[in-house]
Design an enzyme around this catalytic site. Structure first.
Site, PDB file in Angstrom:
ATOM      1  N   CYS A   2      -6.264  69.676 -10.115  1.00  0.00           N
ATOM      2  CA  CYS A   2      -6.113  68.216 -10.102  1.00  0.00           C
ATOM      3  C   CYS A   2      -4.640  67.815 -10.030  1.00  0.00           C
ATOM      4  O   CYS A   2      -3.809  68.310 -10.784  1.00  0.00           O
ATOM      5  CB  CYS A   2      -6.755  67.622 -11.357  1.00  0.00           C
ATOM      6  SG  CYS A   2      -6.593  65.823 -11.447  1.00  0.00           S
ATOM      7  N   GLU A   5      -2.945  54.185 -10.868  1.00  0.00           N
ATOM      8  CA  GLU A   5      -3.658  53.931  -9.626  1.00  0.00           C
ATOM      9  C   GLU A   5      -5.095  53.530  -9.908  1.00  0.00           C
ATOM     10  O   GLU A   5      -5.716  54.008 -10.853  1.00  0.00           O
ATOM     11  CB  GLU A   5      -3.618  55.180  -8.748  1.00  0.00           C
ATOM     12  CG  GLU A   5      -2.187  55.545  -8.410  1.00  0.00           C
ATOM     13  CD  GLU A   5      -2.049  56.681  -7.424  1.00  0.00           C
ATOM     14  OE1 GLU A   5      -3.044  57.361  -7.138  1.00  0.00           O
ATOM     15  OE2 GLU A   5      -0.924  56.866  -6.945  1.00  0.00           O
ATOM     16  N   CYS A  44      -6.135  70.429 -15.754  1.00  0.00           N
ATOM     17  CA  CYS A  44      -7.050  71.125 -14.848  1.00  0.00           C
ATOM     18  C   CYS A  44      -6.255  71.606 -13.633  1.00  0.00           C
ATOM     19  O   CYS A  44      -5.471  70.862 -13.057  1.00  0.00           O
ATOM     20  CB  CYS A  44      -8.175  70.176 -14.408  1.00  0.00           C
ATOM     21  SG  CYS A  44      -9.132  69.545 -15.795  1.00  0.00           S
ATOM     22  N   CYS A  80      -1.987  62.711 -17.464  1.00  0.00           N
ATOM     23  CA  CYS A  80      -3.116  63.347 -18.134  1.00  0.00           C
ATOM     24  C   CYS A  80      -2.634  64.593 -18.854  1.00  0.00           C
ATOM     25  O   CYS A  80      -1.729  65.280 -18.382  1.00  0.00           O
ATOM     26  CB  CYS A  80      -4.197  63.734 -17.122  1.00  0.00           C
ATOM     27  SG  CYS A  80      -5.743  64.280 -17.887  1.00  0.00           S
ATOM     28  N   CYS A 101     -10.868  61.973  -5.345  1.00  0.00           N
ATOM     29  CA  CYS A 101     -10.910  62.620  -6.660  1.00  0.00           C
ATOM     30  C   CYS A 101      -9.792  63.644  -6.782  1.00  0.00           C
ATOM     31  O   CYS A 101      -9.620  64.493  -5.907  1.00  0.00           O
ATOM     32  CB  CYS A 101     -12.223  63.384  -6.846  1.00  0.00           C
ATOM     33  SG  CYS A 101     -13.675  62.377  -6.767  1.00  0.00           S
ATOM     34  N   CYS A 146     -12.716  52.651  -9.003  1.00  0.00           N
ATOM     35  CA  CYS A 146     -12.389  53.824  -9.815  1.00  0.00           C
ATOM     36  C   CYS A 146     -11.174  53.477 -10.681  1.00  0.00           C
ATOM     37  O   CYS A 146     -10.111  53.128 -10.164  1.00  0.00           O
ATOM     38  CB  CYS A 146     -12.109  55.014  -8.895  1.00  0.00           C
ATOM     39  SG  CYS A 146     -11.662  56.507  -9.803  1.00  0.00           S
TER      40      CYS A 146
HETATM   41  N1  SAH Z   1     -10.570  63.377 -16.859  1.00  0.00           N
HETATM   42  C1  SAH Z   1     -11.899  62.987 -16.467  1.00  0.00           C
HETATM   43  C2  SAH Z   1     -11.882  61.877 -15.481  1.00  0.00           C
HETATM   44  C3  SAH Z   1     -11.289  62.240 -14.133  1.00  0.00           C
HETATM   45  S1  SAH Z   1     -12.622  62.292 -13.060  1.00  0.00           S
HETATM   46  C4  SAH Z   1     -12.666  64.208 -15.971  1.00  0.00           C
HETATM   47  O1  SAH Z   1     -12.071  65.269 -15.853  1.00  0.00           O
HETATM   48  O2  SAH Z   1     -13.866  64.125 -15.769  1.00  0.00           O
HETATM   49  C5  SAH Z   1     -12.115  63.133 -11.795  1.00  0.00           C
HETATM   50  C6  SAH Z   1     -13.234  63.994 -11.200  1.00  0.00           C
HETATM   51  O3  SAH Z   1     -12.639  64.579 -10.057  1.00  0.00           O
HETATM   52  C7  SAH Z   1     -13.620  65.133 -12.143  1.00  0.00           C
HETATM   53  O4  SAH Z   1     -14.962  65.458 -12.019  1.00  0.00           O
HETATM   54  C8  SAH Z   1     -12.740  66.253 -11.638  1.00  0.00           C
HETATM   55  O5  SAH Z   1     -13.306  67.503 -11.930  1.00  0.00           O
HETATM   56  C9  SAH Z   1     -12.679  65.966 -10.150  1.00  0.00           C
HETATM   57  N2  SAH Z   1     -11.473  66.486  -9.490  1.00  0.00           N
HETATM   58  C10 SAH Z   1     -10.274  66.712 -10.043  1.00  0.00           C
HETATM   59  N3  SAH Z   1      -9.429  67.207  -9.116  1.00  0.00           N
HETATM   60  C11 SAH Z   1     -10.126  67.281  -7.964  1.00  0.00           C
HETATM   61  C12 SAH Z   1      -9.793  67.692  -6.633  1.00  0.00           C
HETATM   62  N4  SAH Z   1      -8.569  68.120  -6.318  1.00  0.00           N
HETATM   63  N5  SAH Z   1     -10.745  67.618  -5.688  1.00  0.00           N
HETATM   64  C13 SAH Z   1     -11.979  67.158  -5.989  1.00  0.00           C
HETATM   65  N6  SAH Z   1     -12.331  66.747  -7.208  1.00  0.00           N
HETATM   66  C14 SAH Z   1     -11.425  66.812  -8.191  1.00  0.00           C
END
Ligand code: SAH
Length: 365
Positions: A138, A96, A135, A131, A354, A124
């Site tokens: 996410c 995406e 986390c 991945c 995000c 983006c």
């Molecule tokens: N893997 C990298 C790039 C992904 S960026 C990283 O972790 O930085 C995605 C951003 O969105 C990161 O800052 C992550 O912490 C945030 N994110 C992930 N899941 C989210 C969610 N459910 N709601 C809001 N932000 C989220």
């Protein structure tokens, strides 16, 4: 007759294109023409490279060379103007890519970017299919890790969106955030090659790009030593090791001490700030005490903070905090002297925000 295997041109740098045209018995300047056509003009097929002789174009096609742009399989439009693209790759996998005509507010704050609406369009970009980082908040994590994207597939997402939106850098300004599916620093070489092609070929300045990492510490050091590099954002998301390990298991490998040492040593350019991102999870990491701990952690770093209230999703066991808690958290950081922004959720209604990228074909707008 045997069918020649397909080779994608997108992702090749000028030097590699030079080898290719020389092998075909063509003069070297044809490589520059091909480079321009692929990245600046963004052709969709080798036949469209009108600067090349017909016979060379035909021989490229016969040898199995294709441009290799990902195809837009589906497009989901949000009420806020955000568009989520489902991109189909050569092997049938998909990723995406998100178009945000007005950005999400996260691009502000270090003085290097204008704040006019027309100047905020942001793409983006994904770096992996799925991945591996896991986390807990996410959605992409739920996919698991499928594979790395090639440099061509990373650049190709940008080219496909630019073409679809009829936007052309450098005349039209766009920002890139490498914050889509995947962890860019676990696909470091392809990611960096894509960055160089986007700067030199597509014409997007590195100052308009930001890469976000979950904290792959050795690559933060490598990244700091790059001659051409985007700005750096670090996904902090917790204020102490116990909490961070629970939310981001990668913290077991590189804990806050190691992460913050890399952040402190990161060589910032003049006027540049490091970004810390912090996803606020209701009554998990959003207490006043957490905000105070964040201040202690990042004290002395020339940093800004982007707060993101959790974007919810199926299978995610956390809640979005109330506005009041978000503002209180922000106030503590601002009072300590850190520019702190709240990222507006973009395209939540189409699962484009995000942490929501998960190839959610079933969810139509
Ligand atoms: N893997 C990298 C790039 C992904 S960026 C990283 O972790 O930085 C995605 C951003 O969105 C990161 O800052 C992550 O912490 C945030 N994110 C992930 N899941 C989210 C969610 N459910 N709601 C809001 N932000 C989220």
């Amino acid at each position: 007759m045997e069918q020649a295997a397909q080779t994608e041109l997108l992702g090749l740098e000028l030097q590699e294109l030079t080898l290719l045209v020389e092998e075909a018995g063509q003069p070297r300047f044809r490589a520059r023409q091909l480079f321009e056509a692929l990245y600046a003009q963004r052709v969709e097929s080798a036949e469209q490279v009108s600067t090349l002789p017909m016979e060379f174009r035909r021989s490229l096609a016969q040898k199995g060379f294709v441009v290799g742009l990902p195809t837009i399989e589906r497009k989901f439009g949000s009420s806020d103007g955000t568009v989520r693209y489902l991109m189909q790759l050569g092997d049938g996998q998909s990723v995406e890519t998100v178009w945000m005509p007005e950005g999400d507010g996260g691009e502000r704050g270090d003085g290097s970017e204008a704040e006019r609406a027309w100047d905020r369009a942001t793409i983006c970009v994904s770096s992996q299919v799925g991945c591996a980082v896991d986390c807990q908040f996410c959605l992409t994590a739920l996919l698991g890790m499928k594979r790395n994207l090639t440099a061509g597939e990373i650049v190709g997402q940008v080219c496909a969106v630019l073409n679809d939106q009829h936007v052309s850098p450098p005349q039209d300004r766009v920002n890139l955030v490498f914050m889509g599916m995947g962890e860019p620093f676990l696909n470091y070489d392809n990611f960096m090659k894509a960055v160089r092609l986007l700067v030199e070929g597509v014409g997007i300045p590195e100052s308009r790009m930001t890469v976000s990492t979950a904290g792959i510490v050795p690559r933060i050091y490598d990244f700091g030593a790059e001659a051409v590099r985007p700005k750096l954002a670090i996904s902090l998301n917790a204020s102490n090791d116990e909490l961070r390990t629970r939310l981001m298991p990668i913290n077991r490998k590189w804990n806050l001490e190691k992460l913050m040492a890399a952040a402190r040593e990161f060589p910032l350019r003049s006027r540049e700030r490091l970004t810390f991102e912090y996803v606020l999870l209701d009554e998990v990491n959003d207490f006043a005490q957490n905000a105070r701990e964040v201040v202690e952690l990042i004290r002395g770093v020339r940093a800004k903070v982007n707060l993101i209230a959790l974007n919810p999703g199926p299978g995610i066991a956390f809640q979005t905090p109330a506005e009041k808690r978000v503002l209180e958290f922000q106030n503590t950081l601002i009072a300590a002297g850190f520019p702190t922004f709240i990222r507006r959720p973009r395209g939540r209604d189409i699962y484009a925000a995000c942490g929501q990228l998960k190839r959610t074909v079933e969810m139509t707008a």
